[in-house]
Design a protein around this motif. Structure first.
Motif, PDB file in Angstrom:
ATOM      1  N   ALA A  27       0.900  -1.072  -0.061  1.00 19.35           N
ATOM      2  CA  ALA A  27       0.107   0.661  -0.380  1.00 19.35           C
ATOM      3  C   ALA A  27       0.890   1.621  -0.317  1.00 19.35           C
ATOM      4  O   ALA A  27       1.981   1.151  -0.054  1.00 19.35           O
ATOM      5  N   SER A  28       0.604   2.477  -0.049  1.00 19.91           N
ATOM      6  CA  SER A  28       0.670   3.717   0.424  1.00 19.91           C
ATOM      7  C   SER A  28       1.848   4.180  -1.418  1.00 19.91           C
ATOM      8  O   SER A  28       2.330   4.862  -0.989  1.00 19.91           O
ATOM      9  N   LYS A  35       6.867  13.419  -0.798  1.00 22.94           N
ATOM     10  CA  LYS A  35       7.746  13.469   0.741  1.00 22.94           C
ATOM     11  C   LYS A  35       8.583  12.414   0.935  1.00 22.94           C
ATOM     12  O   LYS A  35       8.990  12.282   1.993  1.00 22.94           O
ATOM     13  N   LYS A  36       7.825  11.043   0.011  1.00 21.40           N
ATOM     14  CA  LYS A  36       8.717   9.558   0.523  1.00 21.40           C
ATOM     15  C   LYS A  36       9.905  10.110  -0.645  1.00 21.40           C
ATOM     16  O   LYS A  36      10.153  10.716  -1.403  1.00 21.40           O
ATOM     17  N   THR A  37      11.361   9.226  -0.091  1.00 21.54           N
ATOM     18  CA  THR A  37      12.111   8.979  -0.384  1.00 21.54           C
ATOM     19  C   THR A  37      12.394   7.908  -1.319  1.00 21.54           C
ATOM     20  O   THR A  37      10.689   7.418  -1.851  1.00 21.54           O
ATOM     21  N   SER A  38      13.281   8.558  -2.506  1.00 21.31           N
ATOM     22  CA  SER A  38      13.127   7.529  -3.211  1.00 21.31           C
ATOM     23  C   SER A  38      13.415   5.715  -2.875  1.00 21.31           C
ATOM     24  O   SER A  38      12.891   4.954  -3.184  1.00 21.31           O
ATOM     25  N   LYS A  39      13.630   5.628  -1.983  1.00 17.79           N
ATOM     26  CA  LYS A  39      14.163   3.978  -1.448  1.00 17.79           C
ATOM     27  C   LYS A  39      13.170   3.426  -0.916  1.00 17.79           C
ATOM     28  O   LYS A  39      12.488   2.361  -1.466  1.00 17.79           O
ATOM     29  N   ARG A  40      11.952   4.908  -0.692  1.00 19.38           N
ATOM     30  CA  ARG A  40      10.534   3.987   0.420  1.00 19.38           C
ATOM     31  C   ARG A  40       9.836   3.702  -0.803  1.00 19.38           C
ATOM     32  O   ARG A  40       9.575   2.808  -0.803  1.00 19.38           O
ATOM     33  N   ASN A  42      10.412   2.381  -3.904  1.00 16.59           N
ATOM     34  CA  ASN A  42      10.869   1.665  -4.484  1.00 16.59           C
ATOM     35  C   ASN A  42      11.117  -0.206  -3.929  1.00 16.59           C
ATOM     36  O   ASN A  42      10.244  -1.424  -4.401  1.00 16.59           O
ATOM     37  N   GLN A  43      11.268   0.690  -2.481  1.00 16.24           N
ATOM     38  CA  GLN A  43      10.968  -0.762  -1.933  1.00 16.24           C
ATOM     39  C   GLN A  43       8.995  -1.440  -1.406  1.00 16.24           C
ATOM     40  O   GLN A  43       8.487  -2.364  -1.606  1.00 16.24           O
ATOM     41  N   LEU A  44       8.126   0.590  -1.524  1.00 16.31           N
ATOM     42  CA  LEU A  44       6.780  -0.042  -2.178  1.00 16.31           C
ATOM     43  C   LEU A  44       5.866  -0.848  -3.343  1.00 16.31           C
ATOM     44  O   LEU A  44       5.290  -0.938  -2.867  1.00 16.31           O
ATOM     45  N   GLY A  45       7.417  -0.593  -4.183  1.00 16.22           N
ATOM     46  CA  GLY A  45       7.086  -1.162  -5.706  1.00 16.22           C
ATOM     47  C   GLY A  45       6.840  -2.871  -5.937  1.00 16.22           C
ATOM     48  O   GLY A  45       6.582  -3.632  -6.835  1.00 16.22           O
ATOM     49  N   LYS A  46       7.689  -3.202  -4.721  1.00 20.45           N
ATOM     50  CA  LYS A  46       7.822  -4.969  -5.028  1.00 20.45           C
ATOM     51  C   LYS A  46       6.466  -5.612  -4.116  1.00 20.45           C
ATOM     52  O   LYS A  46       5.538  -5.227  -4.202  1.00 20.45           O
ATOM     53  N   VAL A  47       6.319  -6.963  -4.548  1.00 21.46           N
ATOM     54  CA  VAL A  47       4.877  -7.937  -4.229  1.00 21.46           C
ATOM     55  C   VAL A  47       6.316  -8.709  -3.484  1.00 21.46           C
ATOM     56  O   VAL A  47       7.059  -8.703  -3.063  1.00 21.46           O
ATOM     57  N   THR A  48       5.556  -8.200  -2.444  1.00 23.23           N
ATOM     58  CA  THR A  48       5.198  -9.135  -0.823  1.00 23.23           C
ATOM     59  C   THR A  48       3.942 -10.629  -0.647  1.00 23.23           C
ATOM     60  O   THR A  48       3.730 -10.461  -1.410  1.00 23.23           O
ATOM     61  N   SER A  49       4.846 -11.247  -0.201  1.00 24.36           N
ATOM     62  CA  SER A  49       3.535 -12.404  -0.262  1.00 24.36           C
ATOM     63  C   SER A  49       2.843 -12.142   1.428  1.00 24.36           C
ATOM     64  O   SER A  49       2.791 -10.617   2.820  1.00 24.36           O
ATOM     65  N   VAL A  50       1.885 -12.466   1.694  1.00 26.33           N
ATOM     66  CA  VAL A  50       1.022 -12.462   2.683  1.00 26.33           C
ATOM     67  C   VAL A  50       1.130 -12.821   4.144  1.00 26.33           C
ATOM     68  O   VAL A  50       1.620 -13.949   4.530  1.00 26.33           O
TER      69      VAL A  50
END
Length: 65
Positions: A27-28, A35-40, A42-50
């Protein structure tokens, strides 16, 4: 016995791996990105497991895994 309905909203938002793990997007990532950093971002763009604590809710809405 009647057929159980699959939650179409959840079904469109997740994918299954070959080992039956449920993968979701984070999310987000849609707005207020200045106001979000590039690192943040990039990490939010990835897929994660439930997470295991949410797995029961997903399986209830997806009866035919």
């Amino acid at each position: 016995m009647y057929k159980l309905k699959t939650s179409r909203a959840i079904n469109k938002r997740i994918k299954f791996t070959s080992s039956k793990k449920i993968m979701r997007r984070k999310a987000s990532r849609s707005h207020l990105l200045q106001k979000k950093t590039s690192k943040r971002k990039n990490q939010l763009g990835k897929v994660t497991s439930v997470h295991l604590s949410n797995l029961l809710n997903f399986k209830k809405n997806l009866p035919y895994l």
